[in-house]
Motif scaffolding. Structure first.
Motif, PDB file in Angstrom:
ATOM      1  N   LYS A   1     -14.670  -0.013  -0.694  1.00 55.65           N
ATOM      2  CA  LYS A   1     -13.664  -0.034   0.362  1.00 55.65           C
ATOM      3  C   LYS A   1     -12.361  -0.646  -0.135  1.00 55.65           C
ATOM      4  N   PRO A   2     -11.235  -0.280   0.460  1.00 59.54           N
ATOM      5  CA  PRO A   2      -9.982  -0.991   0.187  1.00 59.54           C
ATOM      6  C   PRO A   2     -10.018  -2.377   0.810  1.00 59.54           C
ATOM      7  N   GLN A   3      -9.106  -3.237   0.415  1.00 59.93           N
ATOM      8  CA  GLN A   3      -9.113  -4.621   0.864  1.00 59.93           C
ATOM      9  C   GLN A   3      -9.050  -4.745   2.378  1.00 59.93           C
TER      10      GLN A   3
ATOM     11  N   GLU B   1     -10.233  -2.845   4.714  1.00 58.85           N
ATOM     12  CA  GLU B   1     -11.512  -2.541   5.353  1.00 58.85           C
ATOM     13  C   GLU B   1     -12.592  -3.548   4.990  1.00 58.85           C
TER      14      GLU B   1
ATOM     15  N   PRO C   1     -16.989   3.569   3.978  1.00 55.45           N
ATOM     16  CA  PRO C   1     -15.532   3.409   3.868  1.00 55.45           C
ATOM     17  C   PRO C   1     -14.786   4.595   4.487  1.00 55.45           C
TER      18      PRO C   1
ATOM     19  N   HIS D   1     -11.554   5.059   3.626  1.00 56.22           N
ATOM     20  CA  HIS D   1     -10.845   5.449   2.410  1.00 56.22           C
ATOM     21  C   HIS D   1     -11.630   4.909   1.209  1.00 56.22           C
ATOM     22  N   TRP D   2     -12.091   5.813   0.364  1.00 55.35           N
ATOM     23  CA  TRP D   2     -12.888   5.427  -0.795  1.00 55.35           C
ATOM     24  C   TRP D   2     -11.976   5.087  -1.954  1.00 55.35           C
ATOM     25  N   GLN D   3     -12.214   3.923  -2.586  1.00 56.23           N
ATOM     26  CA  GLN D   3     -11.475   3.585  -3.808  1.00 56.23           C
ATOM     27  C   GLN D   3     -12.355   2.773  -4.766  1.00 56.23           C
TER      28      GLN D   3
ATOM     29  N   ASN E   1     -11.370  -0.559  -7.452  1.00 55.99           N
ATOM     30  CA  ASN E   1     -12.053  -1.835  -7.217  1.00 55.99           C
ATOM     31  C   ASN E   1     -12.807  -2.298  -8.455  1.00 55.99           C
TER      32      ASN E   1
ATOM     33  N   ASN F   1     -10.747 -11.045  -0.967  1.00 50.33           N
ATOM     34  CA  ASN F   1     -11.052  -9.978  -1.921  1.00 50.33           C
ATOM     35  C   ASN F   1     -12.542  -9.664  -1.948  1.00 50.33           C
TER      36      ASN F   1
ATOM     37  N   HIS G   1     -13.935  -6.871  -1.531  1.00 49.76           N
ATOM     38  CA  HIS G   1     -14.184  -5.628  -2.258  1.00 49.76           C
ATOM     39  C   HIS G   1     -14.323  -5.880  -3.752  1.00 49.76           C
TER      40      HIS G   1
END
Length: 275
Positions: free
Chosen positions: A35-37, A39, A48, A50-52, A56, A239, A241
């Motif tokens: 997840k982004p920060q 979320e 998530p 938005h997947w990242q 990460n 942080n 994630h």
């Protein structure tokens, strides 16, 4: 009817509870690491939006100094495992073959480490007296002492089941104790050696409590100590994630070791404890 339902339902219930106990935390870690920060501020089980995962994991590796911590962990864990195996096998051979009250007392003293937890304050004070505090040799000595009891316990039970005729035949052929140990005892101990290797690596790889007091971080920081640094920073930066991404990457080597040797764990434990 009730008896049949209970007979088959009880194992299913146990498996379900075990799956939930392992699966839910694992799912939480994996999905949060992708997840982004924004979320991941409040970790939950949702997928998530938005997947990242790539960003990460890349940030976790760089900000957590994972490569440096990986090398430090190897420099501590690998020598500890080797010493535990060699010293444990040698001691177990003596305990399994010698019969006297002194040997029995020494065996009881050696395996007492299974029940008595190490006192961290005493360990740190002794290491300071020996000049080994904040050093890798000191950490290796701590891990070796902590897990040697387990190695001796399993190996002694296994060696007692090895026929004495094998050693007697080797002696008749002119083999000395060192050759008998290297050519006969160690090869037959492979199932228990594999079990002890996996167990010690799993415990030492993820240890942060004793590493924190013995190594103290800095240039000798292992992977768990670097994770502690990342987790401490998240208290102010949220942080999560990165914390969970670090946990996933740090766990991958031990997951691989466990998957490769999982069959050896059961066979080695039953061989050492039952025989």
């Amino acid at each position: 009817m009730n008896a049949v339902v209970w007979r088959y339902g009880r194992p299913a219930l146990v498996l379900l509870l075990a799956a939930l106990a392992v699966g839910v935390p694992l799912w939480l870690v994996v999905v949060t690491s992708a997840k982004p920060q924004a979320e991941a501020i409040r970790p939950n089980l949702d997928l998530p939006v938005h997947w990242q995962p790539g960003g990460n994991y890349r940030d976790a590796v760089s900000e957590g100094e994972m490569l440096h911590g990986f090398v430090n962990s190897l420099l501590v864990v690998v020598p500890s495992v080797v010493l535990v195996l060699l010293l444990g096998a040698g001691a177990a051979w003596v305990f399994a073959r010698r019969k006297s009250r002194l040997v029995s007392a020494a065996y009881a003293l050696c395996i007492s480490g299974l029940l008595l937890p190490p006192a961290v304050i005493t360990i740190v004070m002794e290491l300071r007296q020996l000049g080994l505090a904040n050093t890798r040799p000191g950490m290796i000595a701590v891990y070796t002492g902590m897990y040697l009891s387990t190695s001796i316990f399993f190996m002694t039970g296994f060696i007692r089941a090895i026929p004495m005729e094998l050693e007697e035949a080797a002696r008749m052929d002119g083999a000395g104790p060192a050759r008998i140990f290297a050519r006969i005892i160690l090869p037959l101990l492979r199932p228990v050696i594999a079990t002890a290797t996996i167990m010690v690596m799993l415990y030492a790889w993820s240890d942060i409590f004793y590493a924190f007091f013995v190594l103290g971080g800095g240039e000798r920081a292992t992977l768990p100590l670097n994770l502690y640094k990342v987790a401490s920073a998240q208290l102010y930066l949220n942080n999560w994630h990165l914390v969970f991404a670090y946990v996933v990457v740090m766990s991958l080597p031990m997951v691989a070791v466990f998957l490769v040797g999982q069959r050896k764990i059961v066979s080695g434990i039953t061989s050492g404890a039952v025989k």
